[in-house]
Design an enzyme around this catalytic site. Structure first.
Site, PDB file in Angstrom:
ATOM      1  N   LYS A  40      32.460 -43.035 -24.951  1.00  0.00           N
ATOM      2  CA  LYS A  40      31.735 -42.906 -26.220  1.00  0.00           C
ATOM      3  C   LYS A  40      32.609 -43.495 -27.322  1.00  0.00           C
ATOM      4  O   LYS A  40      33.786 -43.129 -27.451  1.00  0.00           O
ATOM      5  CB  LYS A  40      31.430 -41.436 -26.513  1.00  0.00           C
ATOM      6  N   ASP A 147      24.340 -27.041 -29.518  1.00  0.00           N
ATOM      7  CA  ASP A 147      23.327 -28.088 -29.308  1.00  0.00           C
ATOM      8  C   ASP A 147      22.905 -28.129 -27.841  1.00  0.00           C
ATOM      9  O   ASP A 147      22.831 -29.200 -27.237  1.00  0.00           O
ATOM     10  CB  ASP A 147      23.869 -29.444 -29.757  1.00  0.00           C
TER      11      ASP A 147
END
Length: 339
Positions: A40, A147
């Site tokens: 990422k 989340d």
């Protein structure tokens, strides 16, 4: 799209979020550890905002301290030519959203209710490890994932669920941020409203996923964000469908308490939620062993598993990692990538 990036080679772009783009990458200088990872990398406009970069690095700080078969590992962080990045475990499997899309009328109907309880227990086990994490001095880190939703739960091709993306997690590492972050349809009311929240927010999120897996549709998602927020804050969960038989009222009772609007009225921990769900399963004779999830999940994605096995066999490589490591960039492997 193959190109070098520090100690890695970026093989394929997997996607992009608001803060980072995600690549399948090869670890070129790794003497130990995996050869294939997910990398990422922060987007250029994010790299100019140190608060957002801190939020990005927060994921690495948190996940690197968590050792659980139900949490995707973070291996490395760094900066290359001004790009902050992290690398993490590549989970060979699919995310839970893709499972839900393939399961009609519901995951419980297609996989079996025991498999759903097994999956939820795996997720709860990963969250329990996160919630119990301490720093080097033994002080609680106060980690809350914040989340948990179907796109952030991966199921590998062995039928094991793994949590990913601690990027918005709350902890003692997290940079101060007043704005609520997460996915509205799975956020607890207190989190959505910008109040303080703790591990019971993750209990709420897992319960929202549980309701979806048993009912076959998202519990709170509406056609507009403000309607979703209103539903989370105001709407009680409707009864689960009657095709669950006598188990429906028992599950309704557990999920109603896990989805309580006030955190003080909610089931206190993910471990307690898993225990209660497994209690319902035991009462109705559902198999919640790892095999109970692995077998139907394997059947659901049999075509992908067979195609992968055949591709590796034809290549003469010893393993999937070796095959992917040397794969030509023009070969389409989108069918085996998450999402």
């Amino acid at each position: 799209m193959v190109r070098p990036f520090g100690d890695y080679t970026l093989l394929r772009r997997l996607g992009q979020g608001g803060m980072a783009e995600v690549f399948l990458a090869r670890a070129d200088r790794a003497s130990t550890g995996p050869k294939i990872v997910v990398l990422k990398r922060v987007l250029p406009h994010v790299s100019r905002n140190r608060l957002l970069v801190e939020l990005f690095l927060n994921e690495a700080r948190i996940a690197s301290r968590l050792a659980s078969p139900h949490i995707a590992r973070v291996y490395d962080t760094g900066r290359v030519a001004g790009w902050d990045y992290l690398t993490m475990e590549f989970v060979l499997g699919v995310d839970l959203a893709r499972v839900c899309a393939r399961c009609r009328p519901s995951a419980a109907a297609r996989l079996g209710p025991g498999a759903v309880v097994r999956l939820l227990a795996d997720v709860c086990a990963g969250l329990e490890v996160a919630h119990a994490a301490v720093d080097d001095d033994g002080s609680p880190l106060g980690i809350v994932h914040g989340d948990v939703h179907p796109h952030n739960v991966m199921i590998d091709f062995h039928g094991v669920a793994k949590l990913i993306d601690f990027g918005v997690a709350q902890s003692t590492y997290a940079a101060p941020d007043a704005a609520p972050r997460g996915t509205y349809a799975y956020m607890a009311p207190e989190q959505l409203l910008g109040a303080s929240f703790d591990r019971r927010a993750d209990v709420f999120a897992v319960a929202a996923i549980a309701w979806e897996l048993f009912a076959g549709r998202p519990l709170f998602r509406r056609s507009a964000n403000y309607l979703t927020v209103r539903a989370v804050v105001e709407d009680a969960p409707p009864p689960l469908p009657s095709n669950l038989g006598d188990a429906a009222p028992a599950l309704d009772g557990v999920l109603a308490r896990a989805l309580a609007k006030s955190a003080d009225d909610r089931i206190a921990s993910c471990g307690d939620l898993a225990t209660e769900l497994q209690g319902v399963a035991a009462r109705f004779g559902w198999d919640t062993s790892p095999h109970a999830l692995a077998a139907p999940f394997g059947e659901l994605f049999a075509a992908e598993r067979t195609a992968l096995r055949d591709a590796v066999t034809r290549s003469g490589k010893a393993s999937f990692e070796d095959w992917l490591f040397d794969l030509a960039p023009e070969v389409d492997v989108s069918w085996l990538l998450p999402g």
